[in-house]
Design an enzyme around this catalytic site. Structure first.
Site, PDB file in Angstrom:
ATOM      1  CE  LYS A  33      77.275 -20.179 -10.931  1.00  0.00           C
ATOM      2  NZ  LYS A  33      77.261 -20.499 -12.362  1.00  0.00           N
ATOM      3  NE  ARG A  62      55.685 -19.832  -3.730  1.00  0.00           N
ATOM      4  CZ  ARG A  62      54.947 -20.707  -3.049  1.00  0.00           C
ATOM      5  NH1 ARG A  62      55.522 -21.512  -2.172  1.00  0.00           N
ATOM      6  NH2 ARG A  62      53.644 -20.777  -3.223  1.00  0.00           N
ATOM      7  NE  ARG A  86      50.344 -27.496  -0.569  1.00  0.00           N
ATOM      8  CZ  ARG A  86      50.940 -28.401   0.206  1.00  0.00           C
ATOM      9  NH1 ARG A  86      50.472 -29.599   0.288  1.00  0.00           N
ATOM     10  NH2 ARG A  86      51.995 -28.084   0.932  1.00  0.00           N
ATOM     11  CB  THR A  87      52.590 -23.171  -5.671  1.00  0.00           C
ATOM     12  OG1 THR A  87      51.748 -22.881  -4.562  1.00  0.00           O
ATOM     13  CG2 THR A  87      52.394 -22.108  -6.731  1.00  0.00           C
ATOM     14  CG  HIS A 119      49.933 -17.617  -3.439  1.00  0.00           C
ATOM     15  ND1 HIS A 119      49.992 -18.116  -4.728  1.00  0.00           N
ATOM     16  CD2 HIS A 119      50.341 -18.634  -2.635  1.00  0.00           C
ATOM     17  CE1 HIS A 119      50.422 -19.369  -4.681  1.00  0.00           C
ATOM     18  NE2 HIS A 119      50.644 -19.706  -3.430  1.00  0.00           N
TER      19      HIS A 119
END
Ligand code: NCD
Length: 307
Positions: free
Chosen positions: A80, A101, A51-52, A129
């Site tokens: 890496k 995120r 969703r986000t 959030h």
């Protein structure tokens, strides 16, 4: 430059303005279809999301802008050994705004110190959030017609659930919000929420373990998933994951105008048998997430003088 790292980075007035803008976008989609033309949103997702990330991307597209980014740390140079700081410094020379995120608490805050463009925290570990909080506030406003004066039950994983922590910080700023915290003992809200947020601000709250018992007194029930990925061992997760399952028998105990919210993804904590109950708001809530992110991106680009 203004970033959005913690929900309280926005004043109550700024949140009101964003919610009002989201409501105007819902009613007048055409009016906003080109306002971010030529602008780019980068989505840097070091942790999974449906969703986000997708609602951020859909939001930017519906504003006439473009999107770029990655959806897991595995497909970025993080594998890496590149630092978050270097990744963000580089991406901020490709994009006009970044949604990020990360599994580590504080990573977006650090990113904001090295970024040349605004950073939006799209979830940092078990911490915050803020755009889910805006989604939740828009949902409460649309479902209840007000942002204060109700009893809200927060149920499930209140320890690791960042959506709960963010929402509490935002809601204590409104009048007459009473909190009922429903969790097993092991998954109670962190102490800082009790001492620094509830007690410091004289907020009415109680902690309980039984959902049935408090069901009749709730105006809003915010269900959450037990956060499997933040547990230290599988056995604890398995023991706690099905502590609360909202089903038809529990819904019978509730007020006729209860609003059931859930940030999603759902696992077992809400039975699919209540999806068609008009009190189940979580799919409408997910759609609100797109509109509120449209309002947020547009506001941040405007406030930073980028459009
Ligand atoms: C939440 C999250 O990522 O914290 N999901 C979301 O953004 N809607 C809730 C969760 O994962 O349980």
């Amino acid at each position: 430059m203004k970033h959005l790292i913690d929900p309280t980075d926005l004043s109550v007035q700024e949140i009101d303005d964003i919610l009002d803008l989201a409501l105007d976008i819902i009613d007048n989609k055409e009016k906003y279809s080109e306002v971010c033309k030529g602008k780019k949103l980068a989505t840097l997702f070091f942790e999974p999301s449906t969703r986000t990330r997708l609602s951020f991307e859909a939001a930017m597209m519906e504003l006439g802008g473009n999107v770029l980014g990655f959806s897991s740390a595995d497909s970025s140079s993080a594998t890496k050994g590149e630092s978050v700081g270097d990744t963000v410094r580089v991406v901020s020379s490709y994009a006009d705004i970044i949604a990020m995120r990360h599994p580590k608490e504080g990573a977006p805050m650090y990113a904001s110190m090295v970024s040349g463009v605004p950073i939006i925290n799209a979830g940092d570990g078990g911490h915050n959030h803020p755009t889910q909080t805006l989604t939740d506030l828009l949902t409460i406003k649309r479902e209840k017609g007000r942002l204060g004066n109700y009893t809200i039950g927060l149920c499930g994983d209140l320890k690791f659930g960042r959506t709960v922590h963010s929402l509490i910080k935002a809601l204590v700023r409104y009048e007459g919000v009473k909190f009922v915290l429903i969790s097993p003992n092991e998954l109670r809200v962190p102490d800082y929420i009790i001492t620094e947020i509830f007690e410091k601000n004289n907020i009415e709250y109680k902690e309980v373990t039984s959902l049935e018992e408090v069901m009749p007194e709730l105006d809003i029930l915010y269900m959450t998933r037990v956060q499997k990925e933040r547990f230290f061992n599988e056995a604890d997760y398995v023991r706690l994951k099905d502590t609360y399952i909202l089903d038809k028998s529990k819904m019978k105990l509730a007020k006729p105008d209860l609003s059931v919210l859930h940030p999603l993804p759902r696992v077992n904590e809400i039975s699919t048998s209540i999806d068609e109950d008009p009190r189940a708001c979580y799919f409408r809530q997910a759609l609100n997430g797109k509109y509120v992110r449209m309002a947020l991106i547009y506001t941040m680009l405007k406030d930073n003088g980028q459009i």
